[in-house]
Scaffold this motif. Structure first.
Motif, mmCIF file in Angstrom:
data_model
loop_
_atom_site.group_PDB
_atom_site.id
_atom_site.type_symbol
_atom_site.label_atom_id
_atom_site.label_comp_id
_atom_site.label_asym_id
_atom_site.label_seq_id
_atom_site.Cartn_x
_atom_site.Cartn_y
_atom_site.Cartn_z
ATOM 1 N N VAL A 134 0.900 -1.130 -0.093
ATOM 2 C CA VAL A 134 -0.035 -0.011 -0.037
ATOM 3 C C VAL A 134 0.807 1.205 0.013
ATOM 4 C CG1 VAL A 134 -1.654 1.268 1.332
ATOM 5 C CG2 VAL A 134 -2.064 -1.199 1.035
ATOM 6 N N LYS A 135 1.762 1.145 0.701
ATOM 7 C CA LYS A 135 2.928 2.287 0.803
ATOM 8 C C LYS A 135 3.486 2.507 -0.231
ATOM 9 C CE LYS A 135 5.918 5.249 2.876
ATOM 10 N NZ LYS A 135 5.389 6.618 3.379
ATOM 11 N N GLU A 136 3.914 1.457 -0.991
ATOM 12 C CA GLU A 136 4.617 1.808 -2.531
ATOM 13 C C GLU A 136 3.636 2.169 -3.390
ATOM 14 O OE1 GLU A 136 6.055 -1.767 -5.503
ATOM 15 O OE2 GLU A 136 6.918 -1.981 -3.324
ATOM 16 N N LYS A 137 2.451 1.527 -3.501
ATOM 17 C CA LYS A 137 1.251 2.044 -4.499
ATOM 18 C C LYS A 137 1.084 3.531 -4.264
ATOM 19 C CE LYS A 137 -2.128 2.047 -7.162
ATOM 20 N NZ LYS A 137 -1.951 1.993 -8.758
ATOM 21 N N TRP A 138 0.670 3.976 -3.006
ATOM 22 C CA TRP A 138 0.269 5.431 -2.490
ATOM 23 C C TRP A 138 1.653 5.806 -1.705
ATOM 24 C CZ3 TRP A 138 -4.016 1.780 -2.197
ATOM 25 C CH2 TRP A 138 -4.644 1.649 -3.279
ATOM 26 N N GLY A 139 2.581 6.333 -2.186
ATOM 27 C CA GLY A 139 3.638 6.821 -1.491
ATOM 28 C C GLY A 139 3.452 8.146 -0.624
ATOM 29 N N GLU A 140 2.344 8.887 -0.961
ATOM 30 C CA GLU A 140 2.106 10.085 -0.196
ATOM 31 C C GLU A 140 1.579 9.813 1.302
ATOM 32 O OE1 GLU A 140 2.072 13.547 -1.282
ATOM 33 O OE2 GLU A 140 3.222 12.572 -2.798
ATOM 34 N N LEU A 141 1.048 8.505 1.325
ATOM 35 C CA LEU A 141 0.577 8.246 3.009
ATOM 36 C C LEU A 141 1.764 7.875 3.564
ATOM 37 C CD1 LEU A 141 -2.202 5.525 1.767
ATOM 38 C CD2 LEU A 141 -2.378 7.972 2.504
ATOM 39 N N THR A 142 1.744 8.480 4.859
ATOM 40 C CA THR A 142 2.799 8.174 5.852
ATOM 41 C C THR A 142 2.585 6.691 6.580
ATOM 42 O OG1 THR A 142 1.616 9.004 7.667
ATOM 43 C CG2 THR A 142 3.033 10.587 6.423
ATOM 44 N N ASP A 143 3.455 6.127 7.148
ATOM 45 C CA ASP A 143 3.460 5.007 7.798
ATOM 46 C C ASP A 143 2.428 5.088 8.941
ATOM 47 O OD1 ASP A 143 5.307 3.802 6.269
ATOM 48 O OD2 ASP A 143 7.014 4.409 7.938
ATOM 49 N N ASP A 144 2.387 6.258 9.633
ATOM 50 C CA ASP A 144 1.451 6.536 10.650
ATOM 51 C C ASP A 144 -0.053 6.619 10.023
ATOM 52 O OD1 ASP A 144 3.176 6.593 12.741
ATOM 53 O OD2 ASP A 144 3.127 8.948 12.684
ATOM 54 N N GLU A 145 -0.402 7.128 9.011
ATOM 55 C CA GLU A 145 -1.663 7.049 8.337
ATOM 56 C C GLU A 145 -1.859 5.733 7.891
ATOM 57 O OE1 GLU A 145 -1.679 11.630 6.459
ATOM 58 O OE2 GLU A 145 -0.655 9.741 5.398
ATOM 59 N N ILE A 146 -0.900 4.987 7.216
ATOM 60 C CA ILE A 146 -1.071 3.445 7.109
ATOM 61 C C ILE A 146 -1.613 2.648 8.274
ATOM 62 C CG2 ILE A 146 -0.299 1.488 6.014
ATOM 63 C CD1 ILE A 146 1.332 3.363 4.001
ATOM 64 N N ASP A 147 -0.998 3.044 9.313
ATOM 65 C CA ASP A 147 -1.387 2.169 10.489
ATOM 66 C C ASP A 147 -2.611 2.579 11.041
ATOM 67 O OD1 ASP A 147 1.025 0.745 10.504
ATOM 68 O OD2 ASP A 147 2.091 2.364 12.224
ATOM 69 N N GLN A 148 -3.123 3.843 10.928
ATOM 70 C CA GLN A 148 -4.411 4.375 11.376
ATOM 71 C C GLN A 148 -5.691 3.749 10.312
ATOM 72 O OE1 GLN A 148 -3.993 8.377 11.261
ATOM 73 N NE2 GLN A 148 -2.516 8.691 12.844
ATOM 74 N N ILE A 149 -5.316 3.680 9.189
ATOM 75 C CA ILE A 149 -6.082 2.959 8.132
ATOM 76 C C ILE A 149 -6.539 1.775 8.690
ATOM 77 C CG2 ILE A 149 -6.708 2.072 6.042
ATOM 78 C CD1 ILE A 149 -4.615 4.847 5.071
ATOM 79 N N ASP A 203 -12.944 2.583 3.942
ATOM 80 C CA ASP A 203 -13.314 4.143 4.162
ATOM 81 C C ASP A 203 -12.155 5.151 4.519
ATOM 82 O OD1 ASP A 203 -16.030 3.520 3.431
ATOM 83 O OD2 ASP A 203 -16.789 3.243 5.151
ATOM 84 N N LYS A 204 -11.377 4.808 5.560
ATOM 85 C CA LYS A 204 -10.383 5.505 6.043
ATOM 86 C C LYS A 204 -9.544 5.652 5.072
ATOM 87 C CE LYS A 204 -10.735 4.439 11.020
ATOM 88 N NZ LYS A 204 -9.792 3.781 12.132
ATOM 89 N N LYS A 227 -8.015 9.160 3.411
ATOM 90 C CA LYS A 227 -6.858 9.356 3.019
ATOM 91 C C LYS A 227 -6.466 9.645 1.826
ATOM 92 C CE LYS A 227 -5.348 9.847 7.387
ATOM 93 N NZ LYS A 227 -5.161 11.187 7.852
ATOM 94 N N LEU A 228 -6.632 8.959 0.651
ATOM 95 C CA LEU A 228 -6.360 9.203 -0.848
ATOM 96 C C LEU A 228 -7.132 10.443 -1.205
ATOM 97 C CD1 LEU A 228 -6.653 5.625 -1.841
ATOM 98 C CD2 LEU A 228 -4.624 6.611 -1.390
ATOM 99 N N GLN A 229 -8.340 10.676 -0.682
ATOM 100 C CA GLN A 229 -9.008 11.920 -1.144
ATOM 101 C C GLN A 229 -8.153 13.254 -0.678
ATOM 102 O OE1 GLN A 229 -13.097 10.145 0.092
ATOM 103 N NE2 GLN A 229 -13.339 12.291 -0.910
ATOM 104 N N GLU A 230 -7.744 13.090 0.586
ATOM 105 C CA GLU A 230 -6.880 14.013 1.203
ATOM 106 C C GLU A 230 -5.608 14.502 0.599
ATOM 107 O OE1 GLU A 230 -4.628 14.547 5.468
ATOM 108 O OE2 GLU A 230 -6.979 13.699 5.577
#
Length: 66
Positions: A17-32, A37-38, A42-45
């Motif tokens: 997921v991090k590789e595909k959508w590199g704009e997401l931080t590790d913390d955001e991925i953990d929160q998802i 829906d989350k 995050k992708l919208q944001e």
């Protein structure tokens, strides 16, 4: 892929997921935490996508994972 399965395998999928959508931080991925829906929110944001675009991107990406 079924979202129950994705949630169960989220720890294994986080790297791809991090590789595909590199704009997401590790913390955001953990929160998802495998919540579609989350992830869409995050992708919208991060990418400025509409909800339907984010949902389509997610569906396309995880369809190939099953």
């Amino acid at each position: 892929m079924n979202w129950d399965i994705i949630q169960g395998k989220w720890k294994q999928l986080k790297g791809s997921v991090k590789e595909k959508w590199g704009e997401l931080t590790d913390d955001e991925i953990d929160q998802i935490d495998g919540n579609k829906d989350k992830l869409a929110g995050k992708l919208q944001e991060k990418y400025g996508w509409a909800k339907d675009k984010a949902d389509a991107e997610i569906d396309e990406y995880f369809r190939d994972r099953g």
